[in-house]
Design a protein around this motif. Sequence first.
Motif, PDB file in Angstrom:
ATOM      1  N   ALA A 140       5.098   7.585  -0.180  1.00 40.78           N
ATOM      2  CA  ALA A 140       5.503   6.606   0.818  1.00 40.78           C
ATOM      3  C   ALA A 140       4.810   5.296   0.472  1.00 40.78           C
ATOM      4  O   ALA A 140       3.681   5.294  -0.022  1.00 40.78           O
ATOM      5  CB  ALA A 140       5.123   7.055   2.211  1.00 40.78           C
ATOM      6  N   ALA A 141       5.495   4.212   0.697  1.00 44.14           N
ATOM      7  CA  ALA A 141       4.915   2.904   0.371  1.00 44.14           C
ATOM      8  C   ALA A 141       5.361   1.878   1.390  1.00 44.14           C
ATOM      9  O   ALA A 141       6.373   2.053   2.073  1.00 44.14           O
ATOM     10  CB  ALA A 141       5.341   2.472  -1.029  1.00 44.14           C
ATOM     11  N   PHE A 142       4.573   0.845   1.455  1.00 45.94           N
ATOM     12  CA  PHE A 142       4.929  -0.250   2.352  1.00 45.94           C
ATOM     13  C   PHE A 142       4.582  -1.573   1.686  1.00 45.94           C
ATOM     14  O   PHE A 142       3.527  -1.743   1.099  1.00 45.94           O
ATOM     15  CB  PHE A 142       4.172  -0.140   3.676  1.00 45.94           C
ATOM     16  N   VAL A 182       5.595  13.800  -2.762  1.00 41.77           N
ATOM     17  CA  VAL A 182       6.206  12.878  -1.801  1.00 41.77           C
ATOM     18  C   VAL A 182       5.437  11.559  -1.893  1.00 41.77           C
ATOM     19  O   VAL A 182       4.214  11.551  -1.952  1.00 41.77           O
ATOM     20  CB  VAL A 182       6.114  13.432  -0.361  1.00 41.77           C
ATOM     21  N   ALA A 193       9.578  -6.961   5.701  1.00 39.54           N
ATOM     22  CA  ALA A 193       8.755  -5.763   5.734  1.00 39.54           C
ATOM     23  C   ALA A 193       9.574  -4.653   5.092  1.00 39.54           C
ATOM     24  O   ALA A 193      10.732  -4.465   5.427  1.00 39.54           O
ATOM     25  CB  ALA A 193       8.416  -5.400   7.175  1.00 39.54           C
ATOM     26  N   CYS A 239       0.848  -1.175   0.000  1.00 41.38           N
ATOM     27  CA  CYS A 239       0.000   0.000   0.000  1.00 41.38           C
ATOM     28  C   CYS A 239       0.891   1.235   0.000  1.00 41.38           C
ATOM     29  O   CYS A 239       2.094   1.140   0.207  1.00 41.38           O
ATOM     30  CB  CYS A 239      -0.930   0.010   1.217  1.00 41.38           C
ATOM     31  N   GLY A 240       0.291   2.377  -0.221  1.00 38.38           N
ATOM     32  CA  GLY A 240       1.104   3.581  -0.235  1.00 38.38           C
ATOM     33  C   GLY A 240       0.258   4.820  -0.434  1.00 38.38           C
ATOM     34  O   GLY A 240      -0.968   4.749  -0.610  1.00 38.38           O
ATOM     35  N   VAL A 241       0.914   5.943  -0.402  1.00 45.05           N
ATOM     36  CA  VAL A 241       0.224   7.214  -0.535  1.00 45.05           C
ATOM     37  C   VAL A 241       1.158   8.210  -1.225  1.00 45.05           C
ATOM     38  O   VAL A 241       2.371   8.139  -1.051  1.00 45.05           O
ATOM     39  CB  VAL A 241      -0.234   7.727   0.853  1.00 45.05           C
ATOM     40  N   PRO A 274       9.280  -0.746   4.151  1.00 44.28           N
ATOM     41  CA  PRO A 274       8.775   0.601   3.953  1.00 44.28           C
ATOM     42  C   PRO A 274       9.714   1.380   3.033  1.00 44.28           C
ATOM     43  O   PRO A 274      10.913   1.081   2.967  1.00 44.28           O
ATOM     44  CB  PRO A 274       8.779   1.194   5.366  1.00 44.28           C
ATOM     45  N   VAL A 278       1.549  12.418  -1.823  1.00 47.35           N
ATOM     46  CA  VAL A 278       1.085  13.730  -1.376  1.00 47.35           C
ATOM     47  C   VAL A 278       1.824  14.761  -2.209  1.00 47.35           C
ATOM     48  O   VAL A 278       3.039  14.669  -2.396  1.00 47.35           O
ATOM     49  CB  VAL A 278       1.366  13.936   0.127  1.00 47.35           C
TER      50      VAL A 278
END
Lengths: 462, 408
Positions: free
Chosen positions: B370-372, B368, B398, B356-358, B400, B360
């Motif tokens: 970010a992901a995981f 910017v 894991a 998942c991620g976002v 990130p 912005v």
Amino acid sequence: MRRIYIIGSLALLFASCKPSVNITTAPVAGNADFSNYLAIGNSLTAGYTDGSLTVSGQLNSYPERLFEQFSMVQGVHGAKGPFIQPLLVSDNGYPGPKYVLGMTYNPCIPADSSLGPISYPNWIMNPSDVTYTSPSNNGQINNIAVPGIRVADYDVAGYGNYPAFVNANPYAARFYHNAGTASPLDELQYRVGNLYPTFFTMWLGANDVLGYATAGGVGDGTGAALPFPGTNIYNTNSITPYDKFDSLYDKALNVAISTGAGGALINIPDITNIPFFTTVPANGLILTRQGQADTLNARWGLSKIFQVGANYFIIQDNNGIRQAVPGELILLTTPQSNFTCLGWGSTVAIPQQYVLTTDEIQNIRRATASFNSFIQYEATRHNLAYVDMNKYLSTITTGVTYNGIKYTAEFVTGGAFSLDGIHLTQRGYAMVANQVIAAINAKYNSTVPSIDVNKYHGINFP
Amino acid sequence: MKKQLLAASLLFSAMTSFGAGYELNLQGLRQLAMGGTGAAWPWDASTIYYNPGGLARLKGIQAYAAVDFIMPRVAYGNYNGQTGISRQQTFTPFNFYVGGPLQENSRFALGLGIYTAAGIGLDWNDHDNWSGRYLVESINLNATFIQPTISYRVNDLISVGAGFIYATGSFDLTNALPVGKDDTSGQAHLHGTANGVGFNLGVQLKPSDRLQIGLTYRSQVNMNLSGGTATFTVPTSLSTSFPNTTFETRLPLPQVATIGIGIRPIDNLTLQFDLNYTGWNSYDSLKINFATQTSALQNMHAPRHYKNTLTPRLGGCYKISKVVSVMAGAAYDPTPVPNGYVSPDLPDADRIILSCGVTVKPLPRFTVIAAFEGTLGMKRNGSYDYGQFSGTYQTQAATPGIGVYYNF
């Protein structure tokens, strides 16, 4: 930005739970009862290694390993201990020094030095090793193996009467309950009555052929040898008569099972595969110049042919002097410097006590097969586990890989056989224990776990 | 004669090395967050990796930088109760891309990607008691690709691209040697740097604003290592049997063909589906050749026989506002390692990947991300027949990651 925070905490969640694998189940005894374990045998069972008996060898014997694994079995049928072995105090070797690896020098060619087994140079006799007293109140001993003992010795009275009796055994003298007069059968009877074993292992018989083999086959190899006149004692250089072996093995076994104990019978290895006999090649005479070959051809005449390269040694057999043929074996104890200093194998025949000829090898194999078929017959008859150690140790000849190490029967470098070329290293004994465990589990539906062989020592390099 | 006695070789099957699945699929955070999909849709400059054909579709020059934090951990256990666990480590593969059309409405685009393409790192705890120590105590391997790329937009439908790959990497391995003194094993340490070349091709199709298709092919890259240093810690009496020397080896990074489809059923939602076909079968054996050999130190040749894999990936991106988008995805990544070749240097297993991620966009030109990514259920009971080592492995990883890009 709040979502990023959520992702961050999710990452922490993943990182904080560490993986683990536990797929073991509690070992069970199945139809066996390991609560009182007795080990019967010879040097292989005593933990003999590097040409002698030491306390560290004893503490790494295969019965010790088996006891540790039997102890993992839960419930009343797991081994409880203590498992008492007649431990020495000293680690130097008893009654003579153990071998260690060290530099050896060729007396004729001082520059020719190499790494090989030497007698432990700091050896001293520890007087407290001469006899052994069990720490247990009732004198309990769980491993009654005696290095050197043959099945043929089992009815010899006074077997522990050392040094007064010339055929006695110093290892039996250390702990036999009635060392002055008892035979090994008497001792076994006493121990069975004392310990009341619920489980036993018996690995006997190797010395009934090994003595003949390590003496270069100079004794009686027919399987019908006669005792010394007026006695029931057989020359250690001879192969034990087949009928004598069968009857004494059967007697010992009947004592072992007299309490109703379960157990495992381990058969006799093919000793012609072990480094003691395979390290020095029969065609180890390497000639580098035609002149050398010409000299030897002139020396020995037309019946022996020498050429540049590998040549079969000149040996002595019962009928005289001849050239060795493929398959014949030269003993590890042949003094190495005599090859270069005295011309052994080239201008002088290797004496017959250092050579196993084709006939002698056949005697050894025939006797081993006969004894093993009897051991298997007994295992079947008494419904005991049968461990085909002969087959397993033969696979080490070609190499057995275990957790990344390839174990072979190469002398020193193979990892399984110790510096005497006959007995095993700690790792070799652990591999033996794993074979015994596999046979026991198959026979008794038990799930005794096997051993991580590489936890223990191999050859110690300086 | 004694010399002859010791001439027998210390044949040990140890010194295996690289594990499986050492390919990393962490070359773009948005793609990572969408299950690793990205061949069809040229989101940003990371298309240099995912589909060079998409570079000419960008609006302008973009600079992109990201870093991931991989925290892999492996546990081992067997039926006899021996266990092991790898030490907690964090690895930081990175991506840097710059590129795009040279000027507005230009059909040509140029770009450069520098990114971590492959890597593994594993260090088993408690070397002296780890039961696989004669195979591997620790391993660390990584490969960075430097990829100059050119892309050409043929017309509104078709855009193509190609990149040249120069790869550079390092290799580090330690394992125990079965020659010891008392409780101490010997140790071998191999270390070296490797490089190789390859290429990356892509075709990007845009039948409509709601449907895009990508076809890519990345060649095999043979990482050649020569002049690596081999250092042996052994008892003094064996120092001539294990001379410190150099070694060479070769590790193939496999070729990959990908087809990707992206659809936009509604304005704010994009769905992507990728299928990777990875040519692992080129990794049929591992050979390590030593410059100086002795009876004890021999070249090593371990069979690998990896199998080609087909990896389906699925991902979606939902644009919440002009500032924020969220992504999620999943993939099923089957292992190339067949049974019998599961070695403790990287005990690979089939992976289920969830991510998942976002993104912005606080400023009009600045984003910017970010992901995981987490991998689940990677438990495998396997054996490594060459070294006669077997057991059950559980791997957990894991990952990130965080990155930024800027549109010029």
